[in-house]
Design a protein around this motif. Structure first.
Motif, PDB file in Angstrom:
ATOM      1  N   SER A 129       0.861  -1.189   0.000  1.00 19.86           N
ATOM      2  CA  SER A 129       0.000   0.000   0.000  1.00 19.86           C
ATOM      3  C   SER A 129       0.895   1.236   0.000  1.00 19.86           C
ATOM      4  O   SER A 129       2.059   1.170   0.400  1.00 19.86           O
ATOM      5  N   VAL A 130       0.342   2.361  -0.442  1.00 19.26           N
ATOM      6  CA  VAL A 130       1.109   3.618  -0.426  1.00 19.26           C
ATOM      7  C   VAL A 130       0.323   4.655   0.369  1.00 19.26           C
ATOM      8  O   VAL A 130      -0.890   4.802   0.171  1.00 19.26           O
ATOM      9  N   TYR A 131       1.004   5.339   1.285  1.00 17.71           N
ATOM     10  CA  TYR A 131       0.341   6.327   2.145  1.00 17.71           C
ATOM     11  C   TYR A 131       0.925   7.705   1.941  1.00 17.71           C
ATOM     12  O   TYR A 131       2.124   7.870   1.679  1.00 17.71           O
ATOM     13  N   PHE A 132       0.066   8.703   2.115  1.00 21.90           N
ATOM     14  CA  PHE A 132       0.484  10.106   2.024  1.00 21.90           C
ATOM     15  C   PHE A 132       1.020  10.543   3.380  1.00 21.90           C
ATOM     16  O   PHE A 132       0.408  10.271   4.413  1.00 21.90           O
ATOM     17  N   LYS A 133       2.168  11.269   3.368  1.00 24.70           N
ATOM     18  CA  LYS A 133       2.775  11.734   4.632  1.00 24.70           C
ATOM     19  C   LYS A 133       2.122  13.051   5.047  1.00 24.70           C
ATOM     20  O   LYS A 133       2.665  14.130   4.814  1.00 24.70           O
ATOM     21  N   LYS A 163       0.540   2.335   9.057  1.00 22.14           N
ATOM     22  CA  LYS A 163       0.852   3.733   8.748  1.00 22.14           C
ATOM     23  C   LYS A 163       1.807   4.298   9.799  1.00 22.14           C
ATOM     24  O   LYS A 163       1.809   3.860  10.946  1.00 22.14           O
ATOM     25  N   ASP A 164       2.600   5.306   9.380  1.00 25.11           N
ATOM     26  CA  ASP A 164       3.497   5.959  10.334  1.00 25.11           C
ATOM     27  C   ASP A 164       2.731   6.852  11.291  1.00 25.11           C
ATOM     28  O   ASP A 164       3.141   7.064  12.423  1.00 25.11           O
ATOM     29  N   HIS A 165       1.630   7.421  10.789  1.00 31.93           N
ATOM     30  CA  HIS A 165       0.860   8.346  11.617  1.00 31.93           C
ATOM     31  C   HIS A 165      -0.624   8.206  11.298  1.00 31.93           C
ATOM     32  O   HIS A 165      -0.983   7.977  10.142  1.00 31.93           O
ATOM     33  N   PRO A 166      -1.481   8.350  12.328  1.00 34.89           N
ATOM     34  CA  PRO A 166      -2.925   8.193  12.060  1.00 34.89           C
ATOM     35  C   PRO A 166      -3.464   9.170  11.016  1.00 34.89           C
ATOM     36  O   PRO A 166      -4.444   8.858  10.338  1.00 34.89           O
ATOM     37  N   ALA A 167      -2.840  10.339  10.880  1.00 35.60           N
ATOM     38  CA  ALA A 167      -3.361  11.327   9.913  1.00 35.60           C
ATOM     39  C   ALA A 167      -2.968  10.993   8.474  1.00 35.60           C
ATOM     40  O   ALA A 167      -3.483  11.595   7.530  1.00 35.60           O
ATOM     41  N   ASP A 168      -2.043  10.048   8.276  1.00 35.83           N
ATOM     42  CA  ASP A 168      -1.668   9.666   6.914  1.00 35.83           C
ATOM     43  C   ASP A 168      -2.862   8.966   6.244  1.00 35.83           C
ATOM     44  O   ASP A 168      -3.635   8.287   6.915  1.00 35.83           O
ATOM     45  N   PHE A 169      -2.994   9.150   4.955  1.00 34.89           N
ATOM     46  CA  PHE A 169      -4.125   8.494   4.270  1.00 34.89           C
ATOM     47  C   PHE A 169      -3.633   7.727   3.050  1.00 34.89           C
ATOM     48  O   PHE A 169      -2.549   7.999   2.524  1.00 34.89           O
ATOM     49  N   ALA A 170      -4.447   6.774   2.632  1.00 35.67           N
ATOM     50  CA  ALA A 170      -4.016   5.860   1.572  1.00 35.67           C
ATOM     51  C   ALA A 170      -4.156   6.478   0.190  1.00 35.67           C
ATOM     52  O   ALA A 170      -5.187   7.057  -0.152  1.00 35.67           O
ATOM     53  N   LEU A 171      -3.083   6.355  -0.599  1.00 38.06           N
ATOM     54  CA  LEU A 171      -3.136   6.732  -2.010  1.00 38.06           C
ATOM     55  C   LEU A 171      -3.419   5.497  -2.850  1.00 38.06           C
ATOM     56  O   LEU A 171      -4.086   5.540  -3.877  1.00 38.06           O
ATOM     57  N   TRP A 193       3.311  -1.536  -7.031  1.00 41.98           N
ATOM     58  CA  TRP A 193       3.367  -1.969  -5.620  1.00 41.98           C
ATOM     59  C   TRP A 193       2.571  -3.259  -5.396  1.00 41.98           C
ATOM     60  O   TRP A 193       2.291  -3.642  -4.266  1.00 41.98           O
ATOM     61  N   GLY A 194       2.177  -3.896  -6.491  1.00 41.00           N
ATOM     62  CA  GLY A 194       1.399  -5.131  -6.405  1.00 41.00           C
ATOM     63  C   GLY A 194      -0.063  -4.862  -6.730  1.00 41.00           C
ATOM     64  O   GLY A 194      -0.433  -3.732  -7.088  1.00 41.00           O
ATOM     65  N   GLU A 195      -0.916  -5.901  -6.596  1.00 38.70           N
ATOM     66  CA  GLU A 195      -2.333  -5.729  -6.948  1.00 38.70           C
ATOM     67  C   GLU A 195      -3.061  -4.914  -5.888  1.00 38.70           C
ATOM     68  O   GLU A 195      -2.944  -5.197  -4.686  1.00 38.70           O
ATOM     69  N   GLY A 196      -3.801  -3.945  -6.340  1.00 36.18           N
ATOM     70  CA  GLY A 196      -4.517  -3.101  -5.383  1.00 36.18           C
ATOM     71  C   GLY A 196      -5.518  -2.206  -6.079  1.00 36.18           C
ATOM     72  O   GLY A 196      -5.916  -2.465  -7.217  1.00 36.18           O
ATOM     73  N   PHE A 197      -5.924  -1.170  -5.363  1.00 40.70           N
ATOM     74  CA  PHE A 197      -6.888  -0.217  -5.927  1.00 40.70           C
ATOM     75  C   PHE A 197      -6.585   1.178  -5.365  1.00 40.70           C
ATOM     76  O   PHE A 197      -5.947   1.306  -4.321  1.00 40.70           O
ATOM     77  N   PRO A 198      -7.050   2.233  -6.074  1.00 36.83           N
ATOM     78  CA  PRO A 198      -6.680   3.596  -5.653  1.00 36.83           C
ATOM     79  C   PRO A 198      -7.464   4.061  -4.434  1.00 36.83           C
ATOM     80  O   PRO A 198      -8.599   3.620  -4.217  1.00 36.83           O
ATOM     81  N   GLY A 199      -6.869   4.937  -3.654  1.00 36.30           N
ATOM     82  CA  GLY A 199      -7.581   5.587  -2.547  1.00 36.30           C
ATOM     83  C   GLY A 199      -8.625   6.532  -3.117  1.00 36.30           C
ATOM     84  O   GLY A 199      -8.473   7.046  -4.229  1.00 36.30           O
ATOM     85  N   TRP A 200      -9.668   6.790  -2.343  1.00 37.15           N
ATOM     86  CA  TRP A 200     -10.834   7.531  -2.862  1.00 37.15           C
ATOM     87  C   TRP A 200     -10.497   8.951  -3.314  1.00 37.15           C
ATOM     88  O   TRP A 200     -10.986   9.430  -4.336  1.00 37.15           O
ATOM     89  N   HIS A 201      -9.639   9.672  -2.552  1.00 32.03           N
ATOM     90  CA  HIS A 201      -9.407  11.088  -2.876  1.00 32.03           C
ATOM     91  C   HIS A 201      -8.629  11.263  -4.177  1.00 32.03           C
ATOM     92  O   HIS A 201      -8.660  12.314  -4.789  1.00 32.03           O
ATOM     93  N   LEU A 202      -7.941  10.195  -4.557  1.00 35.99           N
ATOM     94  CA  LEU A 202      -7.018  10.310  -5.687  1.00 35.99           C
ATOM     95  C   LEU A 202      -7.722  10.593  -7.010  1.00 35.99           C
ATOM     96  O   LEU A 202      -7.272  11.402  -7.817  1.00 35.99           O
ATOM     97  N   GLU A 203      -8.854   9.913  -7.232  1.00 32.83           N
ATOM     98  CA  GLU A 203      -9.503  10.034  -8.547  1.00 32.83           C
ATOM     99  C   GLU A 203      -9.850  11.485  -8.873  1.00 32.83           C
ATOM    100  O   GLU A 203      -9.704  11.935 -10.011  1.00 32.83           O
TER     101      GLU A 203
END
Ligand code: AMP
Ligand code: ZN
Length: 502
Positions: A155-159, A194-202, A218-228
């Motif tokens: 998964s990828v998270y926003f800092k 996540k490193d921090h609770p305020a980080d969100f998934a990309l 990063w492997g099989e997955g799907f986008p975070g909601w805010h990204l689209e």
């Protein structure tokens, strides 16, 4: 282009600002669309009708508007990523044992059907999240490259914290302070990666049972909601565009994080004017599926909702929405709908009366002046942050003038031809082009099908009157009963018989 000074309330600065498009004469408008996993409720509809009103007014002013409204068909989660959250559409597909894209198709069609019934204009582009997976992966990669994201177990998270420290305006839109954000966000779960609770998934790694999944670096997955929305708004409107809208409840985290993603990716805050529409309440409480007080548009249109006494047509609902400013709460109730129905009929009746009037006076009397003043006032209200209820009030004052002209209380000699023409143009433009109403009280006249209906109804009413003159009660009852089955109601008044559709 009409020379109006338009003011828009910008949620980012919390004040009304004079609107200036980035490119003279052109406007880029993005509105967050529906998540198509169930039937839209009337609350959703209110937000889309509000932005339709805004779109229509901008068009009326002569702008070339590119209006983009997305369809969320992936990425919107139930619950939180680190608590085994599931995609809303994927979850419905699993429960109903059908393909996610069948869910998407079913509810996209429902949404479009409701938008059409409510007479909203189709946007210029209606892009979907699943149609833009490639672009979303690219944006995640760019944010990673800029150092504002990290990968963890696929998964990828926003800092968020690092970003907020570098760009202190994180939280400006939603009014959240970084310190509060850090304190109030819940504790990390033990299994939280996540490193921090305020980080969100990309980007979210897809669990085994997850139906909606795509390959990524990063492997099989799907986008975070805010990204689209970050991706699709800037793809079609540019890195910087004029207006971004959505319901008030999207300010945080959705829109706040959209800004963070765009700035994190390209260093540019994307939006000049943020606009947020307020909620529709049902008998005083926010309408939402989870509270169990949501009303589906069709229940209202066919009168099957338990909380309402009868059916109301889509135009009555649209009129009800117009009666509240888009930034105020609007309340749906039986009495509000009954009042809206009355107001709608009065407006349409005045319009029909107006069409039959002809003025030729040259002198401009007191009423002529008053009419000109009201016309100006109606537009001034719309220029003041799209204040439709005030504009509507000006139109009702004009309706009083129109009805006085019809009854002879105002002598048409005192109304100049110019004023009459301007009155007709304004009334027509407001009702049909700006407010987006249709005349359902009659067939609507004209040469088309509606005109034929009007003609046939005149005939039926004349035949009924003849039958009654001849005391042929059987025939007159038959006419009334048959019309009632067709949901057409006759009303006998001192000026003759009129008819309306129920
Ligand atoms: P959703 O399909 O949940 O993403 O919502 C679609 C749009 O409807 C969003 O802009 C929401 O802010 C808006 N919305 C949701 N509930 C209401 C409500 N009760 N009144 C007005 N707008 C709403
Ligand atoms: Zn959005």
């Amino acid at each position: 282009m009409k020379s109006h000074e338009l003011k828009i309330y910008n949620s980012l600065t919390r004040q009304k600002e004079i609107f200036k498009p980035l490119q003279e004469g052109h406007i880029g408008l993005y509105v967050c669309g529906p998540t198509v996993y169930n039937n839209v409720h009337l609350g959703n509809c209110r937000t889309f009708v509000n932005f339709d009103l805004i779109y229509r007014y901008l068009l009326h002013l002569g702008y070339k508007v590119r209006y983009v409204r997305n369809i969320t068909d992936a990425g919107h989660l139930v619950g939180d990523v680190d608590e085994g959250a599931e995609d809303k559409i994927g979850r419905m597909a699993r429960l109903e044992q059908i393909e996610p894209m069948e869910i998407v198709q079913r509810y996209t069609l429902d949404f479009k059907d409701k938008m059409q019934k409510l007479n909203t204009l189709a946007p210029s582009i209606e892009p979907t999240a699943t149609g833009h997976i490639v672009e979303q992966i690219e944006m995640v990669q760019e944010i990673l490259d800029k150092g504002f994201a990290y990968e963890r177990n696929g998964s990828v998270y926003f800092k968020t914290v690092e970003f907020a420290q570098k760009y202190p305006y994180y939280g400006q839109l939603s009014g959240k302070k970084l310190e509060d954000l850090l304190e109030t966000t819940r504790e990390l779960n033990k299994q939280d990666e996540k490193d921090h609770p305020a980080d969100f998934a990309l980007w979210v790694k897809a669990p085994k049972e997850h139906l909606m999944r795509w390959n990524s670096p990063w492997g099989e997955g799907f986008p975070g909601w805010h990204l689209e929305c970050s991706v699709m708004s800037t793809k079609y409107l540019g890195e910087k565009f004029d207006i971004h809208g959505g319901g008030m409840d999207l300010q945080f985290p959705h829109h706040e994080n959209e800004i963070a993603q765009n700035v994190g990716c390209c260093g540019v805050a994307p939006v000049q004017y943020w606009m947020h529409a307020n909620m529709l309440n049902m008998n005083g409480q926010k309408m939402s599926k989870s509270l169990g007080n949501s009303v589906e548009p069709d229940e209202l249109f066919n009168g099957t909702n338990k909380l309402l006494s009868k059916a109301y047509s889509p135009m009555i609902v649209r009129f009800l929405f117009l009666q509240s400013h888009y930034r105020s709460v609007s309340d749906l109730s039986d009495s509000a709908l009954l009042a809206a129905e009355k107001g709608y009929r009065r407006l349409m009746e005045a319009n029909r009366n107006l069409e039959a009037l002809h003025a030729g006076g040259s002198s401009s009397g007191e009423h002529d002046k008053h009419i000109r003043h009201l016309i100006k006032e109606a537009f001034a209200h719309m220029d003041d942050d799209f204040n439709a209820p005030r504009a509507l009030a000006s139109l009702f004052e004009l309706a009083t003038e129109i009805n006085k002209m019809k009854s002879g209380d105002i002598d048409l000699k005192h109304i100049s031809g110019d004023t009459m023409e301007s009155l007709k143009n304004t009334y027509h433009a407001f009702i049909f082009d700006i407010f987006g109403l249709k005349d359902e009280t009659h067939g609507g006249g004209g040469n088309g099908e509606a005109g034929v209906v009007d003609g046939l109804m005149d005939l039926v009413i004349a035949l009924r009157a003849k039958a009654r003159d001849n005391k042929d009660w059987g025939t007159s009852d038959q006419i009334r009963d048959t019309l009632q089955k067709l949901q057409i109601q006759l009303k006998d008044g001192k000026d003759g018989t009129s008819w309306t559709r129920q």
